[in-house]
Design a protein around this motif. Structure first.
Motif, short mmCIF file in Angstrom:
data_model
loop_
_atom_site.label_atom_id
_atom_site.label_comp_id
_atom_site.label_asym_id
_atom_site.label_seq_id
_atom_site.Cartn_x
_atom_site.Cartn_y
_atom_site.Cartn_z
N UNK A 1 0.79 -1.23 0.00
CA UNK A 1 0.00 0.00 0.00
C UNK A 1 0.82 1.28 0.00
N UNK A 2 2.12 1.16 0.09
CA UNK A 2 2.98 2.34 0.23
C UNK A 2 2.93 3.33 -0.91
N UNK A 3 2.57 2.87 -2.10
CA UNK A 3 2.57 3.77 -3.26
C UNK A 3 1.28 4.57 -3.43
N UNK A 4 0.31 4.35 -2.55
CA UNK A 4 -0.97 5.08 -2.64
C UNK A 4 -0.75 6.50 -2.13
N UNK A 5 -1.04 7.48 -2.97
CA UNK A 5 -0.87 8.89 -2.59
C UNK A 5 -1.91 9.29 -1.55
N UNK A 6 -1.64 10.37 -0.85
CA UNK A 6 -2.55 10.85 0.20
C UNK A 6 -3.92 11.19 -0.39
N UNK A 7 -3.94 11.79 -1.56
CA UNK A 7 -5.20 12.16 -2.21
C UNK A 7 -6.04 10.93 -2.54
N UNK A 8 -5.41 9.92 -3.12
CA UNK A 8 -6.11 8.69 -3.47
C UNK A 8 -6.52 7.94 -2.21
N UNK A 9 -5.65 7.92 -1.21
CA UNK A 9 -5.96 7.26 0.06
C UNK A 9 -7.22 7.84 0.69
N UNK A 10 -7.33 9.16 0.66
CA UNK A 10 -8.51 9.82 1.23
C UNK A 10 -9.77 9.42 0.48
N UNK A 11 -9.72 9.41 -0.84
CA UNK A 11 -10.88 9.03 -1.63
C UNK A 11 -11.29 7.58 -1.38
#
Length: 93
Positions: free
Chosen positions: A66-76
């Motif tokens: 999961x480390x490559x998930x950006x903060x923006x995508x993680x929030x969505x």
């Protein structure tokens, strides 16, 4: 338009990664994420339904997946997974 497609692809990839991580309740608890001890295996995506579980917590425990998930995508992804069951109930009504 391309940005929208890229975002949708990133969300889909993040959801697939979350679905690929699956543990029984005892293992989730050992990882510091509380859940119902009912013996039912749950994916990381299903764990997001719990109000106190976040993508950031899951990223800390599974950085290789999961480390490559950006903060923006993680929030969505977090918002979509938390409210997926509510949306499903509304569709059924």
């Amino acid at each position: 338009m391309q940005r929208l497609r890229d975002t949708e692809a990133s969300i889909s990839a993040a959801n697939a990664a979350l679905q690929s991580i699956r543990h029984f309740p005892n293992e989730w608890c050992r990882l510091g994420l509380k859940t119902v001890l009912d013996g039912i295996s749950r994916s990381a995506a299903e764990m997001l339904i719990l109000s106190d579980v976040t993508v950031a917590q899951l990223q800390q425990r599974f950085p290789e997946v999961l480390g490559s998930i950006s903060a923006n995508i993680a929030e969505r992804v977090e918002i979509e997974n938390k409210y997926a069951s509510v949306v499903e109930v509304q569709r059924e009504e």
